[in-house]
Design an enzyme around this catalytic site. Structure first.
Site, PDB file in Angstrom:
ATOM      1  NE  ARG A 211      65.303  21.896  11.707  1.00  0.00           N
ATOM      2  CZ  ARG A 211      64.235  21.446  12.361  1.00  0.00           C
ATOM      3  NH1 ARG A 211      63.497  22.277  13.077  1.00  0.00           N
ATOM      4  NH2 ARG A 211      63.906  20.170  12.295  1.00  0.00           N
ATOM      5  CG  ASP A 212      68.238  20.615   4.151  1.00  0.00           C
ATOM      6  OD1 ASP A 212      69.054  21.462   3.734  1.00  0.00           O
ATOM      7  OD2 ASP A 212      68.354  19.401   3.943  1.00  0.00           O
ATOM      8  CB  ILE A 213      63.952  25.298   1.710  1.00  0.00           C
ATOM      9  CG1 ILE A 213      62.762  24.989   2.613  1.00  0.00           C
ATOM     10  CG2 ILE A 213      63.483  25.647   0.297  1.00  0.00           C
ATOM     11  CD1 ILE A 213      61.810  26.157   2.810  1.00  0.00           C
TER      12      ILE A 213
ATOM     13  CG  ASN B 222      65.507  18.548   0.597  1.00  0.00           C
ATOM     14  OD1 ASN B 222      65.774  17.408   0.232  1.00  0.00           O
ATOM     15  ND2 ASN B 222      66.063  19.108   1.654  1.00  0.00           N
TER      16      ASN B 222
ATOM     17  CB  SER C  44      72.243  22.137   3.406  1.00  0.00           C
ATOM     18  OG  SER C  44      71.716  20.858   3.175  1.00  0.00           O
TER      19      SER C  44
END
Length: 259
Positions: free
Chosen positions: A125-127, A131, A164
């Site tokens: 959910r947060d690539i 990250n 994001s």
């Protein structure tokens, strides 16, 4: 902030996704050989229910065995503030300028990390670039997207910070449930950024979140004409209809073939 619980902070590592990151000395109670860990501290107080849910998700994340995922070590709540500790890598991230070969390898490793999570029924959910952490042998994905736990019912901002949004499937921003296909969208945007050096929506301001959301939700992504066709084709496939997107593992294989 000098520390939290029994973690003593050495220096800040950055901010993002509703929290702040710190390099911290490893507490004696943790069975970890490394002298330092990375600690993420939520930027606001968390309820007991959110703490329990976040801990369950981190436990599931920790159960996934992959050389492409940062190892989580610990999670807790101190004075109502949620935090968790993970493996620390000192090689920077894809948010930093990198050579093309390094970038391609890192995105391939990020795709393999996503594939491992998907095999366990978990969406990251947060690539995004910050990250994907770099080390001598490639990259590891960190920071499982937990912002939805602490911002339930919020569709546009519940996925994390404006940093994001560029990497988030617009369908998810509209309220569709996140899943593996959303991670594949993120991988496509990440691949485009690494190879072309630009985003799919042009250059977005860092200090105007409303403008960023308007641009993303009202503008079709544009693949750079300067991309080599095999890369452009893979990016387009990642951005295609949900049911037609390749798996994360297929994305990794195709990037390895490009390399």
């Amino acid at each position: 902030m000098r520390g939290i619980a029994d973690y003593t902070f050495v220096r800040p590592l950055g901010s993002g996704n509703h929290g702040h990151y710190y390099l911290a000395t490893t507490p004696a109670r943790l069975p970890v050989e490394a002298g330092h860990v990375a600690v993420k501290v939520l930027a606001a107080e968390s309820t007991s229910a959110a703490f329990r849910r976040a801990t369950r998700e981190l436990t599931a994340f920790a159960a996934v065995r992959s050389p492409y995922l940062v190892a989580p070590y610990d999670a807790g709540q101190h004075d109502g503030i949620f935090y968790y500790a993970t493996e620390y890598l000192d090689g920077g991230s894809l948010a930093d300028p990198v050579e093309p070969g390094v970038g391609l390898r890192a995105v391939a490793h990020a795709a393999r990390a996503a594939a491992a999570l998907h095999g366990a029924g978990i969406a990251h959910r947060d690539i995004k670039p910050g990250n994907v952490l770099l080390h001598a042998d490639g990259a590891k994905v960190s920071d499982l997207g937990l912002s939805h736990v602490f911002a339930e019912g919020v569709t546009l901002t519940g996925m994390g910070s404006m940093a994001s949004a560029e990497y988030t499937d617009p369908g998810v921003l509209h309220g569709e449930p996140p899943g593996p296909a959303g991670d594949v969208w993120s991988l496509g945007v990440l691949l485009h950024r690494v190879v072309a050096g630009t985003g799919l929506y042009g250059e977005l301001p860092a200090d105007d979140g409303l403008f960023v959301l308007r641009r993303i939700l009202s503008t079709a992504p544009v693949v750079s004409a300067g991309l080599p066709e095999p890369v452009a084709a893979l990016v387009r496939d990642c951005l295609g209809p949900v049911v037609e997107r390749p798996s994360a593992e297929t994305v990794a294989d195709r990037i390895d073939a490009l390399r």
